[in-house]
Design a protein around this motif. Structure first.
Motif, short mmCIF file in Angstrom:
data_model
loop_
_atom_site.label_atom_id
_atom_site.label_comp_id
_atom_site.label_asym_id
_atom_site.label_seq_id
_atom_site.Cartn_x
_atom_site.Cartn_y
_atom_site.Cartn_z
N LEU A 67 -20.89 53.73 16.17
CA LEU A 67 -21.22 52.43 16.76
C LEU A 67 -21.04 51.31 15.74
N HIS A 68 -21.43 51.56 14.50
CA HIS A 68 -21.31 50.54 13.45
C HIS A 68 -19.87 50.26 13.06
N GLY A 120 -30.32 48.72 21.30
CA GLY A 120 -31.40 48.72 20.32
C GLY A 120 -30.94 49.15 18.94
N VAL A 121 -29.66 48.91 18.66
CA VAL A 121 -29.08 49.30 17.38
C VAL A 121 -28.87 48.04 16.55
N ASP A 122 -29.38 48.03 15.33
CA ASP A 122 -29.17 46.89 14.44
C ASP A 122 -27.71 46.85 14.03
N PRO A 123 -27.15 45.64 13.93
CA PRO A 123 -25.76 45.54 13.48
C PRO A 123 -25.65 46.04 12.05
N PRO A 124 -24.47 46.52 11.67
CA PRO A 124 -24.31 47.01 10.30
C PRO A 124 -24.50 45.87 9.31
N THR A 125 -25.07 46.20 8.16
CA THR A 125 -25.26 45.17 7.14
C THR A 125 -24.03 45.08 6.29
#
Length: 73
Positions: free
Chosen positions: A9-10, A64-69
């Motif tokens: 996903l990232h 509900g997934v944080d975007p990649p940093t």
């Protein structure tokens, strides 16, 4: 239809096609197109000619997934 891992996903580009978004959501092809045509897909869909694109940031938020940093300095 196999879903995505968090790492996969990232790695998605800024927008994905409707079928990729559907796969991430666990939707089939027919249902995804039906919802998109009715304007009822669970996140924003951008129509470009005959193609449907989904902004990845909105898809990740829905999941509900944080975007990649970013690790840029």
């Amino acid at each position: 239809m196999k879903g995505f891992t968090l790492a996969e996903l990232h790695e998605l580009p800024a927008t994905v096609d409707l079928l990729t978004a559907a796969r991430a959501l666990g939707l089939g092809r027919t249902k995804a197109y039906e919802l998109a045509k009715k304007g009822e897909f669970p996140c924003r869909v951008i129509r470009v000619g005959v193609a449907y694109l989904v902004p990845t940031a909105e898809l990740l938020k829905l999941l509900g997934v944080d975007p990649p940093t970013s690790h840029k300095s």
